[in-house]
Design a protein around this motif. Structure first.
Motif, PDB file in Angstrom:
ATOM      1  N   LEU A 144      19.337 -14.836  22.972  1.00 32.03           N
ATOM      2  CA  LEU A 144      18.628 -16.110  23.025  1.00 32.03           C
ATOM      3  C   LEU A 144      18.701 -16.892  21.730  1.00 32.03           C
ATOM      4  N   GLY A 145      19.404 -16.368  20.755  1.00 34.45           N
ATOM      5  CA  GLY A 145      19.644 -17.153  19.552  1.00 34.45           C
ATOM      6  C   GLY A 145      18.810 -16.796  18.346  1.00 34.45           C
ATOM      7  N   CYS A 146      17.809 -15.923  18.507  1.00 32.38           N
ATOM      8  CA  CYS A 146      17.049 -15.451  17.351  1.00 32.38           C
ATOM      9  C   CYS A 146      16.441 -14.090  17.688  1.00 32.38           C
ATOM     10  N   LYS A 147      16.150 -13.315  16.633  1.00 37.59           N
ATOM     11  CA  LYS A 147      15.732 -11.925  16.829  1.00 37.59           C
ATOM     12  C   LYS A 147      14.413 -11.805  17.604  1.00 37.59           C
TER      13      LYS A 147
ATOM     14  N   ILE B 158      12.447 -10.218  25.078  1.00 41.58           N
ATOM     15  CA  ILE B 158      13.012  -9.849  26.381  1.00 41.58           C
ATOM     16  C   ILE B 158      13.597  -8.435  26.355  1.00 41.58           C
ATOM     17  N   SER B 159      13.278  -7.702  25.298  1.00 40.54           N
ATOM     18  CA  SER B 159      13.768  -6.324  25.193  1.00 40.54           C
ATOM     19  C   SER B 159      13.277  -5.483  26.362  1.00 40.54           C
ATOM     20  N   LYS B 160      14.127  -4.548  26.777  1.00 41.39           N
ATOM     21  CA  LYS B 160      13.730  -3.632  27.846  1.00 41.39           C
ATOM     22  C   LYS B 160      12.747  -2.567  27.342  1.00 41.39           C
ATOM     23  N   ASN B 161      12.612  -2.477  26.030  1.00 44.16           N
ATOM     24  CA  ASN B 161      11.636  -1.565  25.437  1.00 44.16           C
ATOM     25  C   ASN B 161      10.277  -2.264  25.434  1.00 44.16           C
ATOM     26  N   PRO B 162       9.306  -1.797  26.214  1.00 42.07           N
ATOM     27  CA  PRO B 162       8.020  -2.491  26.330  1.00 42.07           C
ATOM     28  C   PRO B 162       7.271  -2.629  25.018  1.00 42.07           C
ATOM     29  N   GLU B 163       7.386  -1.643  24.141  1.00 41.85           N
ATOM     30  CA  GLU B 163       6.701  -1.730  22.857  1.00 41.85           C
ATOM     31  C   GLU B 163       7.281  -2.847  21.998  1.00 41.85           C
ATOM     32  N   VAL B 164       8.602  -2.972  22.014  1.00 42.08           N
ATOM     33  CA  VAL B 164       9.277  -4.023  21.234  1.00 42.08           C
ATOM     34  C   VAL B 164       8.897  -5.400  21.762  1.00 42.08           C
ATOM     35  N   SER B 165       8.909  -5.567  23.076  1.00 40.79           N
ATOM     36  CA  SER B 165       8.602  -6.878  23.668  1.00 40.79           C
ATOM     37  C   SER B 165       7.141  -7.269  23.438  1.00 40.79           C
TER      38      SER B 165
ATOM     39  N   ALA C 130       5.234  -6.221  20.937  1.00 44.95           N
ATOM     40  CA  ALA C 130       5.075  -6.495  19.503  1.00 44.95           C
ATOM     41  C   ALA C 130       5.598  -7.887  19.165  1.00 44.95           C
ATOM     42  N   ALA C 131       6.709  -8.272  19.785  1.00 46.72           N
ATOM     43  CA  ALA C 131       7.281  -9.603  19.552  1.00 46.72           C
ATOM     44  C   ALA C 131       6.319 -10.687  20.045  1.00 46.72           C
ATOM     45  N   ALA C 132       5.705 -10.458  21.198  1.00 47.11           N
ATOM     46  CA  ALA C 132       4.749 -11.419  21.737  1.00 47.11           C
ATOM     47  C   ALA C 132       3.569 -11.587  20.798  1.00 47.11           C
ATOM     48  N   ARG C 133       3.057 -10.479  20.277  1.00 44.97           N
ATOM     49  CA  ARG C 133       1.928 -10.553  19.336  1.00 44.97           C
ATOM     50  C   ARG C 133       2.307 -11.317  18.082  1.00 44.97           C
ATOM     51  N   ALA C 134       3.490 -11.071  17.584  1.00 50.72           N
ATOM     52  CA  ALA C 134       3.946 -11.751  16.361  1.00 50.72           C
ATOM     53  C   ALA C 134       4.096 -13.252  16.595  1.00 50.72           C
ATOM     54  N   ILE C 135       4.639 -13.622  17.748  1.00 47.37           N
ATOM     55  CA  ILE C 135       4.847 -15.041  18.060  1.00 47.37           C
ATOM     56  C   ILE C 135       3.512 -15.773  18.149  1.00 47.37           C
ATOM     57  N   VAL C 136       2.534 -15.167  18.816  1.00 51.03           N
ATOM     58  CA  VAL C 136       1.234 -15.805  18.972  1.00 51.03           C
ATOM     59  C   VAL C 136       0.475 -15.824  17.650  1.00 51.03           C
ATOM     60  N   GLU C 137       0.434 -14.698  16.951  1.00 53.29           N
ATOM     61  CA  GLU C 137      -0.316 -14.604  15.702  1.00 53.29           C
ATOM     62  C   GLU C 137       0.214 -15.573  14.651  1.00 53.29           C
TER      63      GLU C 137
ATOM     64  N   ILE D 108       7.542 -12.047  30.148  1.00 56.61           N
ATOM     65  CA  ILE D 108       7.296 -12.763  28.891  1.00 56.61           C
ATOM     66  C   ILE D 108       5.917 -13.411  28.912  1.00 56.61           C
ATOM     67  N   VAL D 109       5.626 -14.106  30.012  1.00 51.91           N
ATOM     68  CA  VAL D 109       4.319 -14.772  30.130  1.00 51.91           C
ATOM     69  C   VAL D 109       3.191 -13.756  30.053  1.00 51.91           C
ATOM     70  N   LYS D 110       3.356 -12.648  30.742  1.00 49.88           N
ATOM     71  CA  LYS D 110       2.326 -11.595  30.739  1.00 49.88           C
ATOM     72  C   LYS D 110       2.079 -11.072  29.335  1.00 49.88           C
ATOM     73  N   ASN D 111       3.159 -10.821  28.582  1.00 50.43           N
ATOM     74  CA  ASN D 111       3.016 -10.283  27.220  1.00 50.43           C
ATOM     75  C   ASN D 111       2.415 -11.308  26.262  1.00 50.43           C
ATOM     76  N   LEU D 112       2.826 -12.571  26.392  1.00 48.13           N
ATOM     77  CA  LEU D 112       2.290 -13.620  25.527  1.00 48.13           C
ATOM     78  C   LEU D 112       0.791 -13.812  25.793  1.00 48.13           C
ATOM     79  N   CYS D 113       0.414 -13.819  27.070  1.00 46.63           N
ATOM     80  CA  CYS D 113      -1.006 -13.974  27.408  1.00 46.63           C
ATOM     81  C   CYS D 113      -1.831 -12.798  26.885  1.00 46.63           C
ATOM     82  N   ALA D 114      -1.271 -11.613  27.004  1.00 46.95           N
ATOM     83  CA  ALA D 114      -1.968 -10.412  26.529  1.00 46.95           C
ATOM     84  C   ALA D 114      -2.163 -10.443  25.022  1.00 46.95           C
ATOM     85  N   ALA D 115      -1.285 -11.179  24.327  1.00 43.70           N
ATOM     86  CA  ALA D 115      -1.369 -11.252  22.865  1.00 43.70           C
ATOM     87  C   ALA D 115      -2.429 -12.241  22.394  1.00 43.70           C
TER      88      ALA D 115
END
Length: 438
Positions: A15-18, A24-31, A33-40, A65-72
């Motif tokens: 998608l053009g950036c890490k 969108i990683s298939k690793n749930p912990e990675v995805s 964590a990324a959602a939390r970082a984006i929101v925070e 993605i939406v689910k993880n972002l909302c959870a964050a």
């Protein structure tokens, strides 16, 4: 095999950036964590990258993605969500709206309400979507104000919200605006392009509002409009084909379906083949042929002609890459399935087609459609019936089109030139028709 699959997945889904890739990683912990970082961190740039590439993401990935972002989102970082509203995304609208709804209170609602006064169109669209979810009529004035906005997501969300509040003021206005008053001598049934363009906003409102009773007005508009394909596709988003069948409106469904077929692929996106359940409806029509459809005042010849039109259209689309190269794999498969199914239909679809050439039974538009089918399939055996139709009508377009087909089939001698040409008053059409005899 798994490492190779993962490598290919990462290449395709870049998608053009890490952070976006981590999301969108298939690793749930990675995805997560990324959602939390984006929101925070209010990472607007990553969100922008995500929205720019959203068309390449599968729906289930977007949902994750939406689910993880909302959870964050939590009470401490809720204000960060407002920063993401600077970028409007239909695909990720629920991230914004669901986060607000989760912490909805009077102060938050007042803050969101201010978007209607000070926000851009995207922020207004998010606000309207929020009021679709909460039972607070404080925004009704704004929802009515922007319900006909040129920004489609805003207009759509306003219409849906007004329905939730059972506010029918604009619904009644929209129905009235597209209705044809046949009893009014000043009202022409033949709308011009300017009339149709003005009515787009009302049609879009009625479809988004979602009240099924709008069908009658929409269908009457469909029968009279210049923009039939737009009207037909709009109706199906409000009332799908099989809902029409279940409501005893099969004949109306056939008229709409006929128009949809004619509009593929230039006027209506082939992606709607799945949305409109085209394959399922084709199978339904084939089953109808084995029943006594005359009882429903639907001629078997009419159904045959529509199926022949579908057969020609989907055979053409499925074999020409220019029509399908940018379609999803699922849509391409659906088109292929329709084509292959119609090619295996054992019923003789031409057995009673000549009845569609009878203007008294079929009407002018269906006669012209039957012309197209006969020409496309090169059915010269219908030449005599076409000549009879041409000789017995005063409709100039039916005369001219019929003679063109007879010329193509080498059967122009079936027509008495001077008698037929005398029936055409439009001089340009007459000159064109006369050229077929040379």
């Amino acid at each position: 095999m798994a490492p190779m699959y993962n490598l290919l997945y990462n290449i395709i889904m870049d998608l053009g950036c890490k952070k976006a890739n981590d999301l969108i990683s298939k690793n749930p912990e990675v995805s997560r964590a990324a959602a939390r970082a984006i929101v925070e961190n209010s990472d607007i740039e990553t969100f922008k990258k995500l929205t720019e590439k959203s068309e390449f993401l599968f729906d289930f990935i977007k949902e994750k993605i939406v689910k993880n972002l909302c959870a964050a989102v939590n009470a401490g970082n809720l204000q960060n969500v407002f920063k993401f509203t600077k970028i409007y995304s239909f695909d990720f609208e629920n991230f914004i709206v669901n986060s607000w709804v989760k912490f909805a209170n009077e102060d938050l609602t007042d803050e969101i309400l201010e978007f209607f006064e000070k926000g851009d169109d995207g922020q207004k669209a998010y606000a309207a979507a929020y009021f679709c979810q909460i039972n607070d009529p404080v925004a009704i004035e704004y929802l009515e104000k922007f319900a006909f906005s040129d920004f489609e997501p805003l207009a759509q969300n306003c219409a849906m919200a007004l329905n939730k509040f059972e506010d029918e003021k604009l619904y009644n206005e929209a129905v009235s605006a597209i209705s044809v008053n046949i009893s009014d001598p000043a009202c022409s049934k033949n709308f011009n392009i300017e009339d149709d363009f003005e009515k787009y906003k009302y049609i879009n409102f009625l479809v988004s509002y979602g009240k099924k009773t709008a069908f009658s007005a929409l269908f009457e508009h469909f029968k009279n409009t210049c923009a039939k394909s737009f009207a037909a596709s709009s109706i199906l988003y409000l009332t799908p084909l099989f809902e029409l069948v279940e409501a005893g409106k099969t004949k109306e469904g056939l008229e709409i379906f006929d128009t949809i077929l004619g509009a593929y692929p230039e006027e209506i996106s082939l992606e709607t083949v799945s949305d409109f359940e085209i394959f399922k409806f084709v199978k339904f029509l084939c089953k109808m042929l084995s029943k006594n459809t005359e009882a429903e005042n639907i001629s078997p010849a009419y159904i045959q002609r529509i199926l022949l039109k579908a057969k020609y259209k989907f055979n053409l689309i499925s074999r020409e890459d220019v029509y399908t190269f940018d379609l999803s794999k699922d849509v391409k498969k659906e088109i292929t399935n329709i084509s292959e199914f119609l090619n295996t239909v054992e019923t003789d679809l031409f057995s009673s087609l000549e009845n569609e050439l009878c203007i008294e039974k079929a009407g002018k538009d269906r006669v012209l459609e039957a012309y197209d089918v006969i020409l496309n399939f090169g059915k010269k055996e219908f030449a005599s019936k076409i000549a009879e139709t041409v000789s017995n009508t005063d409709f100039e377009d039916i005369i001219s089109e019929g003679i063109k087909i007879l010329k193509t089939f080498g059967k122009i001698d079936l027509i008495e030139k001077e008698t037929i040409l005398d029936k055409i008053k439009n001089q340009n059409l007459k000159a064109l028709t006369e050229s077929y005899f040379t």
